[in-house]
Design a protein around this motif. Structure first.
Motif, PDB file in Angstrom:
ATOM      1  N   ILE A 161      40.696  11.738  48.827  1.00 48.28           N
ATOM      2  CA  ILE A 161      39.352  11.470  49.424  1.00 48.28           C
ATOM      3  C   ILE A 161      39.555  10.610  50.507  1.00 48.28           C
ATOM      4  O   ILE A 161      38.584  10.441  51.348  1.00 48.28           O
ATOM      5  CB  ILE A 161      38.629  10.544  48.032  1.00 48.28           C
ATOM      6  N   THR A 162      40.631  10.261  50.799  1.00 49.30           N
ATOM      7  CA  THR A 162      40.862   9.416  52.127  1.00 49.30           C
ATOM      8  C   THR A 162      41.364  10.225  53.112  1.00 49.30           C
ATOM      9  O   THR A 162      41.386   9.845  54.308  1.00 49.30           O
ATOM     10  CB  THR A 162      42.016   8.415  51.751  1.00 49.30           C
ATOM     11  N   SER A 163      41.386  11.525  53.004  1.00 47.75           N
ATOM     12  CA  SER A 163      41.808  12.304  53.998  1.00 47.75           C
ATOM     13  C   SER A 163      40.728  12.834  54.859  1.00 47.75           C
ATOM     14  O   SER A 163      39.563  13.027  54.365  1.00 47.75           O
ATOM     15  CB  SER A 163      42.501  13.591  53.424  1.00 47.75           C
ATOM     16  N   GLY A 164      40.931  13.025  56.078  1.00 47.65           N
ATOM     17  CA  GLY A 164      40.030  13.813  57.015  1.00 47.65           C
ATOM     18  C   GLY A 164      39.793  14.925  56.813  1.00 47.65           C
ATOM     19  O   GLY A 164      38.450  15.433  56.540  1.00 47.65           O
ATOM     20  N   TRP A 165      40.370  15.896  56.225  1.00 52.04           N
ATOM     21  CA  TRP A 165      40.619  17.161  55.855  1.00 52.04           C
ATOM     22  C   TRP A 165      39.498  17.107  54.607  1.00 52.04           C
ATOM     23  O   TRP A 165      38.771  18.196  54.448  1.00 52.04           O
ATOM     24  CB  TRP A 165      41.645  17.699  55.439  1.00 52.04           C
ATOM     25  N   TYR A 166      39.424  16.270  53.600  1.00 50.37           N
ATOM     26  CA  TYR A 166      38.629  16.266  52.381  1.00 50.37           C
ATOM     27  C   TYR A 166      37.044  16.274  53.104  1.00 50.37           C
ATOM     28  O   TYR A 166      36.255  16.905  52.629  1.00 50.37           O
ATOM     29  CB  TYR A 166      38.812  15.123  51.456  1.00 50.37           C
ATOM     30  N   TRP A 167      36.877  15.360  53.954  1.00 48.70           N
ATOM     31  CA  TRP A 167      35.531  15.127  54.222  1.00 48.70           C
ATOM     32  C   TRP A 167      35.071  16.611  55.163  1.00 48.70           C
ATOM     33  O   TRP A 167      33.819  16.690  55.158  1.00 48.70           O
ATOM     34  CB  TRP A 167      35.435  13.954  54.946  1.00 48.70           C
ATOM     35  N   ALA A 168      36.096  17.062  56.060  1.00 51.67           N
ATOM     36  CA  ALA A 168      35.870  17.943  56.876  1.00 51.67           C
ATOM     37  C   ALA A 168      35.291  19.235  55.869  1.00 51.67           C
ATOM     38  O   ALA A 168      34.172  20.041  56.236  1.00 51.67           O
ATOM     39  CB  ALA A 168      36.817  18.437  57.760  1.00 51.67           C
ATOM     40  N   LEU A 169      35.958  19.548  54.909  1.00 51.81           N
ATOM     41  CA  LEU A 169      35.807  20.827  54.013  1.00 51.81           C
ATOM     42  C   LEU A 169      34.423  20.348  52.966  1.00 51.81           C
ATOM     43  O   LEU A 169      33.562  21.296  53.090  1.00 51.81           O
ATOM     44  CB  LEU A 169      36.866  20.731  52.746  1.00 51.81           C
ATOM     45  N   LEU A 170      34.200  18.985  52.770  1.00 51.27           N
ATOM     46  CA  LEU A 170      33.135  18.820  52.157  1.00 51.27           C
ATOM     47  C   LEU A 170      31.882  18.902  52.877  1.00 51.27           C
ATOM     48  O   LEU A 170      30.783  19.487  52.351  1.00 51.27           O
ATOM     49  CB  LEU A 170      33.101  17.414  51.656  1.00 51.27           C
ATOM     50  N   GLY A 171      31.913  18.505  54.236  1.00 53.56           N
ATOM     51  CA  GLY A 171      31.022  18.673  55.196  1.00 53.56           C
ATOM     52  C   GLY A 171      30.597  20.165  55.172  1.00 53.56           C
ATOM     53  O   GLY A 171      29.464  20.766  55.531  1.00 53.56           O
ATOM     54  N   PHE A 172      31.769  21.156  55.492  1.00 60.69           N
ATOM     55  CA  PHE A 172      31.338  22.661  55.532  1.00 60.69           C
ATOM     56  C   PHE A 172      30.710  23.184  54.311  1.00 60.69           C
ATOM     57  O   PHE A 172      29.854  23.805  54.478  1.00 60.69           O
ATOM     58  CB  PHE A 172      32.688  23.153  55.763  1.00 60.69           C
ATOM     59  N   ASP A 173      31.227  22.753  53.094  1.00 57.18           N
ATOM     60  CA  ASP A 173      30.611  23.120  52.045  1.00 57.18           C
ATOM     61  C   ASP A 173      29.011  22.697  51.994  1.00 57.18           C
ATOM     62  O   ASP A 173      28.283  23.660  51.555  1.00 57.18           O
ATOM     63  CB  ASP A 173      31.188  22.676  50.748  1.00 57.18           C
ATOM     64  N   MET A 174      28.824  21.614  52.168  1.00 64.35           N
ATOM     65  CA  MET A 174      27.466  20.985  52.233  1.00 64.35           C
ATOM     66  C   MET A 174      26.526  21.858  53.223  1.00 64.35           C
ATOM     67  O   MET A 174      25.439  22.150  52.948  1.00 64.35           O
ATOM     68  CB  MET A 174      27.331  19.487  52.482  1.00 64.35           C
ATOM     69  N   ALA A 175      27.046  21.949  54.333  1.00 66.24           N
ATOM     70  CA  ALA A 175      26.530  22.635  55.382  1.00 66.24           C
ATOM     71  C   ALA A 175      26.139  24.172  54.744  1.00 66.24           C
ATOM     72  O   ALA A 175      25.041  24.730  55.314  1.00 66.24           O
ATOM     73  CB  ALA A 175      27.201  22.953  56.833  1.00 66.24           C
ATOM     74  N   MET A 176      27.089  24.774  54.325  1.00 69.46           N
ATOM     75  CA  MET A 176      27.009  26.176  53.802  1.00 69.46           C
ATOM     76  C   MET A 176      25.835  26.230  52.607  1.00 69.46           C
ATOM     77  O   MET A 176      24.900  27.218  52.736  1.00 69.46           O
ATOM     78  CB  MET A 176      28.322  26.796  53.289  1.00 69.46           C
ATOM     79  N   ARG A 177      25.639  25.198  51.902  1.00 75.83           N
ATOM     80  CA  ARG A 177      24.718  25.323  50.870  1.00 75.83           C
ATOM     81  C   ARG A 177      23.317  25.098  51.365  1.00 75.83           C
ATOM     82  O   ARG A 177      22.305  25.692  51.012  1.00 75.83           O
ATOM     83  CB  ARG A 177      25.008  24.105  49.676  1.00 75.83           C
ATOM     84  N   VAL A 178      23.428  24.193  52.450  1.00 71.58           N
ATOM     85  CA  VAL A 178      21.990  24.173  53.188  1.00 71.58           C
ATOM     86  C   VAL A 178      21.481  25.257  53.737  1.00 71.58           C
ATOM     87  O   VAL A 178      20.538  25.818  53.702  1.00 71.58           O
ATOM     88  CB  VAL A 178      22.069  23.049  54.189  1.00 71.58           C
ATOM     89  N   ARG A 179      22.637  26.094  54.496  1.00 67.61           N
ATOM     90  CA  ARG A 179      22.287  27.289  55.173  1.00 67.61           C
ATOM     91  C   ARG A 179      21.846  28.594  54.009  1.00 67.61           C
ATOM     92  O   ARG A 179      20.902  28.865  54.455  1.00 67.61           O
ATOM     93  CB  ARG A 179      23.579  27.849  55.769  1.00 67.61           C
TER      94      ARG A 179
END
Length: 240
Positions: A161-179
């Protein structure tokens, strides 16, 4: 991230607002010039892990895309090799690159094969299936394999959870769910919906015996565990 031969921002936006199938039809001619193509390093590491388990007879690339997986599948298999995907555009690119292989257009949630292959592989495809769809996918692969056959695919270790990649992937998934909530048809592509424990449970429910092998060549995390592992799902010689 993209070469000069890759898609433009406008082309990517058009693809993202399409269905999965049509989106990949549009992207197919330039797909191999994007970071979405399976890296050669991942293909090579997977081949190295599979080679001691062979040789294999006929082989199948599930969700084959433009056919990158054929580079590792063909040398491992002594029988015919085939790729299956539902995008006509991606299959056209694959056929041009590997005309000696068989290419089949089909929905992999209903694979049209029965005990035809000794080895099935897949690269980067699980995110295109909702968790509720994985049982149908895995059941189809199970049917497509001969008794004793092997289904193999790489899977990345979870990002801390401290990784930048984790937040990047989470952000992508959230954006896809909104889309997908506001725009139809949906485009299913998620990075955090297929953790190893859930995938293992679904494979076991489909009848596979599941182990994993580390892909050490692809590096280690800070705790010394591998960044990637190869899931090895074996169809038993006899049903349990």
């Amino acid at each position: 991230m993209f070469s000069s031969q890759g898609p433009s921002l406008r082309e990517l936006a058009t693809q993202a607002l399409s269905s999965v199938e049509h989106g990949y039809d549009l992207l197919a001619p330039k797909f191999d010039h994007t970071p979405f193509r399976t890296p050669d390093s991942l293909l090579a590491a997977s081949a190295d892990a599979l080679r001691p388990l062979g040789p294999f007879g006929p082989g199948l690339d599930v969700c084959c895309g433009t056919g990158a997986g054929m580079r590792m599948l063909e040398p491992l298999c002594r029988g015919r090799v085939a790729g299956v995907d539902f995008s006509a555009g991606m299959l056209a690119q694959a056929r041009g690159a590997h005309p000696e292989a068989a290419w089949v257009r089909a929905d992999v949630r209903a694979l049209p094969f029965a005990e035809a292959f000794d080895l099935a592989v897949s690269f980067g495809s699980l995110g295109h299936f909702l968790p509720a769809e994985r049982p149908a996918l895995f059941a189809g692969v199970y049917r497509a394999l001969r008794p004793g056959g092997l289904f193999a695919f790489p899977i990345g270790a979870p990002q801390p959870i401290t990784s930048g990649w984790y937040w990047a992937l989470l952000g992508f998934d959230m954006a896809m769910r909104v889309r997908n909530a506001v725009w139809h048809p949906p485009f299913v592509m998620y990075y955090l919906t297929c953790p190893l424990h859930a995938v293992r449970d679904d494979l076991t429910a489909a009848g596979f015996r599941v182990t994993t092998a580390p892909l050490a060549a692809l590096g280690q995390r800070e705790d010394g565990s591998p960044q990637f592992g190869l899931v090895l799902a074996r169809r038993p010689e006899r049903p349990d």
